[in-house]
Scaffold this active site. Structure first.
Site, mmCIF file in Angstrom:
data_model
loop_
_atom_site.group_PDB
_atom_site.id
_atom_site.type_symbol
_atom_site.label_atom_id
_atom_site.label_comp_id
_atom_site.label_asym_id
_atom_site.label_seq_id
_atom_site.Cartn_x
_atom_site.Cartn_y
_atom_site.Cartn_z
ATOM 1 N N TYR A 8 0.866 -1.195 0.000
ATOM 2 C CA TYR A 8 0.000 0.000 0.000
ATOM 3 C C TYR A 8 0.891 1.230 0.000
ATOM 4 C CZ TYR A 8 -4.257 2.696 0.932
ATOM 5 O OH TYR A 8 -5.322 3.576 0.829
ATOM 6 N N ARG A 14 -6.928 2.574 3.036
ATOM 7 C CA ARG A 14 -7.655 1.307 2.917
ATOM 8 C C ARG A 14 -6.871 0.104 3.430
ATOM 9 N NH1 ARG A 14 -12.258 0.806 0.451
ATOM 10 N NH2 ARG A 14 -13.201 2.641 -0.482
ATOM 11 N N TRP A 104 -11.173 11.404 -3.320
ATOM 12 C CA TRP A 104 -9.811 11.413 -2.775
ATOM 13 C C TRP A 104 -8.776 11.822 -3.810
ATOM 14 C CZ3 TRP A 104 -10.042 11.196 2.303
ATOM 15 C CH2 TRP A 104 -11.096 10.500 2.910
HETATM 16 N N1 LIG Z 1 -12.397 -1.083 -3.333
HETATM 17 C C1 LIG Z 1 -10.958 -1.145 -3.428
HETATM 18 C C2 LIG Z 1 -10.441 0.231 -3.809
HETATM 19 C C3 LIG Z 1 -8.968 0.192 -4.184
HETATM 20 C C4 LIG Z 1 -8.475 1.574 -4.559
HETATM 21 O O1 LIG Z 1 -9.183 2.360 -5.215
HETATM 22 N N2 LIG Z 1 -7.233 1.855 -4.152
HETATM 23 C C5 LIG Z 1 -6.638 3.146 -4.438
HETATM 24 C C6 LIG Z 1 -5.868 3.641 -3.202
HETATM 25 S S1 LIG Z 1 -6.948 3.797 -1.808
HETATM 26 C C7 LIG Z 1 -5.646 3.028 -5.580
HETATM 27 O O2 LIG Z 1 -5.143 1.954 -5.864
HETATM 28 N N3 LIG Z 1 -5.379 4.161 -6.214
HETATM 29 C C8 LIG Z 1 -4.364 4.282 -7.233
HETATM 30 C C9 LIG Z 1 -4.887 4.087 -8.621
HETATM 31 O O3 LIG Z 1 -6.100 3.870 -8.821
HETATM 32 O O4 LIG Z 1 -4.080 4.169 -9.552
HETATM 33 C C10 LIG Z 1 -10.394 -1.627 -2.087
HETATM 34 O O5 LIG Z 1 -11.044 -1.431 -1.053
HETATM 35 O O6 LIG Z 1 -9.311 -2.231 -2.062
#
Ligand SMILES: N[C@@H](CCC(=O)N[C@@H](CS)C(=O)NCC(=O)O)C(=O)O
Length: 199
Positions: A8, A14, A104
């Protein structure tokens, strides 16, 4: 014991529910925190291009709440009966529905501020009232002992309080629930030792 590697950003976000559950289970894991600069490269390598990812002996698991449920079952924190499990899942989903509405990743600051403000001042009060009512006079959201729904409340409300510090002023019972979670020795230890990050 399998080798666990949690991937992460350097944030609670998350991944924090997974970290709480590992703390409760007293399971060692690699808390691999990647930089924003490294993310475009890592993104190519993970299923569905999103994090958190939990690798279990190299097998990548995605979706934070699916991973959370997997660990919560192992920890005995998923609810004692099938009915309670549904109630626990419903609280988790209720909290996640709300947290997922925040933009976000919005780049335009004025739009982001306006949407955050709207959610925190107009939408949060009715959610908090409903959660307060659901909790009633109990010590925990579901049944008579802690579940991962209580953990998730502590984690989500910590972030909401960073965004609006008077958010829970009218909800002493929801504040007390946070204290109940934070008083569990392994959780309190984790909160003391975790890297300090805003989100
Ligand atoms: N529903 C998924 C959401 C995952 C998600 O959107 N993660 C974000 C960070 S909180 C991410 O990977 N963002 C970077 C991107 O989309 O490139 C979970 O709970 O794991």
């Amino acid at each position: 014991m399998p080798h666990y590697k949690l991937i992460y950003f350097n944030m609670r976000g998350r991944a924090e529910i997974i970290r709480y559950l590992f703390a409760y289970l007293d399971i060692q894991y690699e808390d691999h925190r990647i930089s924003q600069d490294d993310w475009p490269t890592v993104k190519q390598t993970v299923p569905f291009g999103k994090i958190p990812i939990l690798e279990v002996d190299g097998v990548p698991l995605h979706q934070s709440l699916a991973i959370g449920r997997f660990l919560a079952r192992e920890a005995g924190l998923a609810g004692k009966t099938e009915l309670e499990q549904c109630q626990v899942d419903a609280i988790i989903d209720t909290l996640d529905d709300f947290m997922s509405r925040f933009p976000w990743a919005e780049k335009k600051k004025d739009i982001k501020d306006q949407m955050f403000n709207e959610l925190l001042t107009h939408d949060a009060p009715s959610l908090l009232q409903d959660l307060d009512l659901y909790l009633g006079k109990k010590d925990w959201f579901v049944g008579n002992s802690v579940t991962w729904a209580d953990f998730y409340w502590d984690i989500c409300s910590t972030t909401l309080l960073v965004l609006k510090n008077d958010l829970l002023d009218k909800h002493p019972k929801l504040v007390a629930l946070r204290k109940n979670v934070q008083s569990i020795p392994v959780i309190s230890d984790w909160i003391k030792q975790r890297p300090e990050t805003r989100m």
